[in-house]
Design a protein around this motif. Structure first.
Motif, PDB file in Angstrom:
ATOM      1  N   ALA A 134      39.495  48.706  44.081  1.00 19.36           N
ATOM      2  CA  ALA A 134      39.958  47.761  43.070  1.00 19.36           C
ATOM      3  C   ALA A 134      41.472  47.657  43.035  1.00 19.36           C
ATOM      4  CB  ALA A 134      39.429  48.176  41.703  1.00 19.36           C
ATOM      5  N   TYR A 135      41.944  46.412  42.953  1.00 22.55           N
ATOM      6  CA  TYR A 135      43.343  46.128  42.651  1.00 22.55           C
ATOM      7  C   TYR A 135      43.381  44.763  41.973  1.00 22.55           C
ATOM      8  CZ  TYR A 135      48.134  44.561  43.063  1.00 22.55           C
ATOM      9  OH  TYR A 135      49.384  44.058  42.779  1.00 22.55           O
ATOM     10  N   ASP A 136      43.814  44.731  40.724  1.00 22.46           N
ATOM     11  CA  ASP A 136      43.876  43.491  39.959  1.00 22.46           C
ATOM     12  C   ASP A 136      45.236  42.845  40.186  1.00 22.46           C
ATOM     13  OD1 ASP A 136      43.432  41.421  38.249  1.00 22.46           O
ATOM     14  OD2 ASP A 136      43.435  42.620  36.404  1.00 22.46           O
ATOM     15  N   LYS A 146      34.550  32.776  39.795  1.00 21.39           N
ATOM     16  CA  LYS A 146      33.603  32.673  40.901  1.00 21.39           C
ATOM     17  C   LYS A 146      34.205  33.156  42.208  1.00 21.39           C
ATOM     18  CE  LYS A 146      30.534  29.383  43.245  1.00 21.39           C
ATOM     19  NZ  LYS A 146      29.992  28.010  43.266  1.00 21.39           N
ATOM     20  N   PHE A 147      35.524  33.092  42.284  1.00 22.17           N
ATOM     21  CA  PHE A 147      36.198  33.411  43.541  1.00 22.17           C
ATOM     22  C   PHE A 147      36.990  34.713  43.483  1.00 22.17           C
ATOM     23  CE2 PHE A 147      35.874  28.674  43.756  1.00 22.17           C
ATOM     24  CZ  PHE A 147      34.923  28.640  44.766  1.00 22.17           C
ATOM     25  N   HIS A 152      37.446  43.655  40.742  1.00 27.42           N
ATOM     26  CA  HIS A 152      38.774  43.489  41.352  1.00 27.42           C
ATOM     27  C   HIS A 152      38.878  44.044  42.773  1.00 27.42           C
ATOM     28  CE1 HIS A 152      39.938  42.254  37.376  1.00 27.42           C
ATOM     29  NE2 HIS A 152      39.701  43.457  36.871  1.00 27.42           N
ATOM     30  N   ARG A 153      37.758  44.171  43.466  1.00 28.12           N
ATOM     31  CA  ARG A 153      37.825  44.686  44.844  1.00 28.12           C
ATOM     32  C   ARG A 153      38.218  43.616  45.853  1.00 28.12           C
ATOM     33  NH1 ARG A 153      34.202  49.796  46.001  1.00 28.12           N
ATOM     34  NH2 ARG A 153      33.969  50.618  43.908  1.00 28.12           N
ATOM     35  N   TRP A 154      38.137  42.350  45.476  1.00 27.78           N
ATOM     36  CA  TRP A 154      38.581  41.272  46.356  1.00 27.78           C
ATOM     37  C   TRP A 154      38.868  40.038  45.511  1.00 27.78           C
ATOM     38  CZ3 TRP A 154      35.665  36.896  45.867  1.00 27.78           C
ATOM     39  CH2 TRP A 154      34.345  37.052  45.395  1.00 27.78           C
ATOM     40  N   THR A 289      39.387  35.630  51.841  1.00 28.28           N
ATOM     41  CA  THR A 289      39.368  36.718  50.864  1.00 28.28           C
ATOM     42  C   THR A 289      40.334  37.830  51.265  1.00 28.28           C
ATOM     43  OG1 THR A 289      37.403  37.476  52.053  1.00 28.28           O
ATOM     44  CG2 THR A 289      37.050  36.392  49.936  1.00 28.28           C
ATOM     45  N   VAL A 290      40.826  38.540  50.251  1.00 25.01           N
ATOM     46  CA  VAL A 290      41.798  39.617  50.469  1.00 25.01           C
ATOM     47  C   VAL A 290      41.374  40.827  49.645  1.00 25.01           C
ATOM     48  CG1 VAL A 290      44.222  40.299  50.338  1.00 25.01           C
ATOM     49  CG2 VAL A 290      43.632  37.908  50.780  1.00 25.01           C
TER      50      VAL A 290
END
Length: 364
Positions: A134-136, A146-147, A152-154, A289-290
């Motif tokens: 997780a990184y917010d 939705k995206f 917060h993992r992606w 996605t990141v």
């Protein structure tokens, strides 16, 4: 006999005493050894670390974003932050899957710091497998729920869409252009349709999305109809667009960026957005996605890169490069997109792609 024996022992003791250093010397000598040992330890530490860049000065990213698109973005990040990014790219035929499997294999000893995928389904599965943490990111605050992952993992930035590549030299009326993915079953297209083998990348995601929306029976019947209509399976989406553009095929399923590249190369091809009528399902939108790789020791630098890749600035660069078509923030406008449950489709992706591939290859 006793005296000489005693005298000999005295001589031995005296000789040993002469050889033994004073106590003050012993203390100084021991301190020197300790200090020297510490100095050697420091020296060896510096020596061993001399080939490794400082923690905030170098990152490794695994990415399936096309190298000509990704490289300028990563170079601009280095210029802006001073952080060098070593990129590992995937091949067209193995898009995303090769690097995803590499991340899984390296889970206990990660070699990458950041994941930048050209699609969403494998990213969701990597997060589920514990390969992403997780990184917010503050850059994701204006990205629709939705995206981005609830944990917060992606998060996503920039959307491509699935299209039907159509050969513009086809001597036919516009009324029979395939405007739905199901139109590829038409007999007049027999042996003239093409798609990438659905084992990797966006084609695999598209197959999983169809199974999740249609159900097994309808999806199976669709892929059986494509097989019976002589569909050709090739090694990647770019090959689909090139094959249609060269009139080897009349139509094929691919991505918008591959058709744009084929047009730029002089191909006779145009993109058709499928299933756009009010009663139709819409086309599949596939965002990039990141995510942060689990176990990275360069968290601060990784966060800087993630923030940059999710920024509006980079999303606009992806659009300008014609790699993605739409912004995840603004949406696709009037384009109808498939209302797909991405996590559900990701969960069934492995079995869906195996099933579809077997049907398309005539093994089922």
């Amino acid at each position: 006999m006793t005296k000489p024996e005693i005298r000999m022992n005295d001589e031995i003791r005296m000789t040993n005493d002469e050889k033994r250093p004073p106590s003050s010397f012993v203390i100084r000598h021991s301190s020197f050894i300790r200090i020297s040992g510490f100095g050697i330890l420091v020296f060896l530490t510096l020596l061993l670390g001399c080939d490794k860049a400082p923690a905030n000065n170098s990152l490794t990213i695994y990415t399936s974003v096309d190298q000509p698109v990704a490289e300028p973005i990563l170079k601009a990040f280095k210029k802006k932050t001073g952080i060098k990014v070593n990129a590992r790219y995937d091949t067209e035929a193995n898009k995303s899957v090769g690097l995803a499997e590499r991340l899984r294999a390296e889970k206990d000893h990660p070699q990458a710091d950041v994941w930048w995928g050209n699609e969403i389904f494998l990213t969701i599965n990597l997060a589920s497998d514990g390969c992403l943490v997780a990184y917010d990111s503050p850059s994701s605050t204006d990205i629709p729920a939705k995206f981005k992952a609830a944990d917060h993992r992606w998060a996503a930035s920039g959307m491509r869409v699935r299209v039907i590549a159509w050969n513009t030299s086809h001597p036919t009326r516009e009324s029979i252009i395939p405007f739905k993915v199901e139109d590829l079953k038409a007999e007049w297209l027999k042996n003239k349709i093409v798609m990438a083998r659905p084992v990797a990348g966006t084609t695999a995601g598209h197959v999983a999305a169809l199974y999740s929306i249609w159900g097994d029976a309808k999806a199976d019947a669709y892929f059986k109809a494509l097989h019976d209509n002589g569909i050709k399976l090739v090694g990647g989406n770019s090959i689909v667009a090139q094959g249609v553009g060269s009139q080897q095929f009349w139509a094929g399923l691919t991505d918008n960026d591959d058709v744009d590249a084929a047009i730029a190369a002089g191909g006779d091809v145009s993109p058709v957005l499928p299933d756009q009528k009010p009663d139709e399902s819409g086309t599949l939108a596939i965002p990039c996605t990141v995510g942060q790789v689990a176990g990275t020791t360069q968290t601060a630098a990784a966060h800087q890169l993630i923030d940059y890749l999710l920024s509006k600035e980079v999303e606009q660069q992806l659009i300008a490069a014609k790699f993605v078509k739409y912004s995840v923030r603004a949406g696709p406008g009037e384009i109808r997109t498939m209302d797909v449950d991405y996590p559900k489709a990701a969960a069934i992706l492995p079995q869906a792609t195996r099933r579809a591939t077997a049907i398309l290859e005539g093994r089922e």
